[in-house]
Write a protein that holds these residues in place. Structure first.
Motif, short mmCIF file in Angstrom:
data_model
loop_
_atom_site.label_atom_id
_atom_site.label_comp_id
_atom_site.label_asym_id
_atom_site.label_seq_id
_atom_site.Cartn_x
_atom_site.Cartn_y
_atom_site.Cartn_z
N UNK A 35 0.83 -1.21 0.00
CA UNK A 35 0.00 0.00 0.00
C UNK A 35 0.87 1.25 0.00
N UNK A 36 1.92 1.25 0.78
CA UNK A 36 2.83 2.40 0.84
C UNK A 36 3.43 2.71 -0.52
N UNK A 37 3.89 1.66 -1.21
CA UNK A 37 4.51 1.85 -2.52
C UNK A 37 3.50 2.41 -3.51
N UNK A 38 2.26 1.91 -3.48
CA UNK A 38 1.23 2.41 -4.39
C UNK A 38 0.87 3.85 -4.06
N UNK A 39 0.81 4.18 -2.77
CA UNK A 39 0.53 5.56 -2.37
C UNK A 39 1.65 6.50 -2.79
N UNK A 40 2.89 6.03 -2.67
CA UNK A 40 4.03 6.83 -3.10
C UNK A 40 3.96 7.12 -4.59
N UNK A 41 3.61 6.11 -5.35
CA UNK A 41 3.47 6.28 -6.81
C UNK A 41 2.42 7.35 -7.12
N UNK A 56 9.76 13.05 3.58
CA UNK A 56 8.54 12.92 4.38
C UNK A 56 8.05 11.47 4.40
N UNK A 57 8.23 10.80 3.28
CA UNK A 57 7.77 9.41 3.14
C UNK A 57 8.48 8.51 4.14
N UNK A 58 9.81 8.62 4.26
CA UNK A 58 10.51 7.73 5.18
C UNK A 58 10.40 8.19 6.63
N UNK A 59 10.14 9.50 6.85
CA UNK A 59 10.00 9.99 8.22
C UNK A 59 8.64 9.66 8.81
N UNK A 60 7.63 9.58 7.97
CA UNK A 60 6.26 9.44 8.46
C UNK A 60 5.70 8.02 8.33
N UNK A 61 6.47 7.11 7.77
CA UNK A 61 5.98 5.74 7.60
C UNK A 61 7.01 4.74 8.15
N UNK A 127 15.83 13.21 13.08
CA UNK A 127 16.86 14.08 12.51
C UNK A 127 16.61 14.21 11.01
N UNK A 128 15.99 15.32 10.63
CA UNK A 128 15.63 15.52 9.22
C UNK A 128 16.85 15.52 8.32
N UNK A 129 17.97 16.03 8.81
CA UNK A 129 19.19 16.05 8.00
C UNK A 129 19.68 14.63 7.70
N UNK A 130 19.51 13.73 8.68
CA UNK A 130 19.87 12.33 8.45
C UNK A 130 18.95 11.73 7.39
N UNK A 131 17.66 11.99 7.52
CA UNK A 131 16.69 11.48 6.55
C UNK A 131 17.00 12.02 5.16
N UNK A 132 17.35 13.30 5.08
CA UNK A 132 17.71 13.89 3.79
C UNK A 132 18.96 13.21 3.22
N UNK A 133 19.91 12.88 4.09
CA UNK A 133 21.12 12.20 3.64
C UNK A 133 20.82 10.85 3.03
N UNK A 134 19.88 10.12 3.64
CA UNK A 134 19.49 8.81 3.10
C UNK A 134 18.87 8.99 1.71
#
Length: 323
Positions: A35-41, A56-61, A127-134
């Protein structure tokens, strides 16, 4: 004996199946990721292909990162290895790619421990900067000079923006790479021992593999199959063991202890031979206590770095008086 054997053959269940677990895993994990992948699409189609969307996708799911890894065909272990390498090498461009200066962590290069899944997930959320790095890794990793020169092409090519854009050809590429991972890893050409083989051949020398005869005769329960015995088992001058690890496991501790015991046996039964070890890979780098025990087992230790390969070649040449 026959009764026991027949029990296993006739009453074999082939695969262990816990139906309750299977149904729960399929519903709570696999379906959630689907479901997540379909929502992302859908979000990409509606709002555009932007880094912020993926952050936002990896921080909120909870399964957000796992979903991106699946799209790219990247294993969780590979991601952790890349993060560890970035922490170790402190390459300027790679550090910038990952935003390492904003992680608010103090690393001791002499004792870096790999991040656990829990640590990575916590850093992503907090840590948003870490998420951005990923996300930067997915977007720009393939063009980073250090990663280009370090990662196998098989892995580097998984960092393709088209995969995140759900390009059909790239989705097929992900499936193919996933299916062929085992074959890729098993190919002789992909085994670093091939390099040792080539150097020995270049020097005009012969070698054998297998068990040393005196260890079979006198220490059978302690014998160990050797990777390279130069020039032969009967009169070995150099005995080589090779261990290149890109993953880590508790078995590394057992392996390091075993090598220490083998060294003692070799010195006892083959006192005129040299016991060399090729020990390399990120898997050993992050298990330093095991590494310390491991390297003590050998008369000489080498990696597969080009400088080390030349040093190995020179030492072997001198032993056999090869120019």
């Amino acid at each position: 004996m026959d009764i026991k054997y027949n029990t296993v053959i006739e009453k074999n269940t082939f695969y262990f199946v816990n139906s309750e677990f299977e149904e729960e895993f399929d519903a709570k994990t696999l379906n959630n990721i689907r479901v997540l992948i379909l929502n992302l699409k859908n979000d990409i189609e509606n709002t555009g292909f932007k880094k912020k969307l993926f952050v936002n996708f990896i921080q909120n799911n909870n399964f957000g990162l796992k979903a991106l890894l699946i799209l790219n065909g990247i294993s969780n272990e590979t991601l952790k290895r890349i993060i560890t390498i970035a922490r170790i090498v402190k390459d300027k461009d790679l550090s910038k790619l990952f935003n390492i200066e904003h992680w608010n962590l103090v690393d001791n290069n002499d004792d870096i421990e790999e991040f656990s899944d829990r640590t990575i997930n916590s850093l992503i959320k907090n840590n948003t900067k870490f998420a951005e790095g990923i996300i930067n890794l997915f977007f720009e990793g393939a063009s980073n000079t250090f990663l280009y020169n370090t990662l196998p092409l098989f892995e580097l090519n998984k960092l393709n923006l088209k995969k995140l854009k759900f390009d059909k050809d790239e989705m097929i590429d992900t499936l193919i790479r996933y299916n062929q991972k085992g074959s890729y890893s098993a190919r002789k050409e992909n085994n670093p021992e091939t390099i040792i083989d080539n150097i020995i051949s270049e020097l005009g020398l012969k070698y054998e593999k297998g068990d040393l005869p005196q260890l079979i005769e006198y220490e059978n329960t302690k014998k160990r199959t050797m990777d390279f015995i130069i020039p032969n088992k009967k009169k070995p001058k150099i005995i080589i063991e090779s261990s290149f690890l890109t993953t880590t496991s508790s078995g590394q501790g057992d392996k390091s202890k075993t090598e220490s015991n083998i060294k003692e046996l070799i010195k006892k039964y083959y006192p005129n031979s040299q016991f060399y070890g090729f020990v390399d890979g990120i898997g050993w780098y992050v298990r330093k206590k095991d590494l310390i025990r491991m390297v003590k087992s050998y008369d000489e230790v080498f990696t597969f770095h080009k400088d080390e390969l030349e040093r190995f070649k020179s030492i072997v040449s001198n032993i056999f008086n090869k120019s």
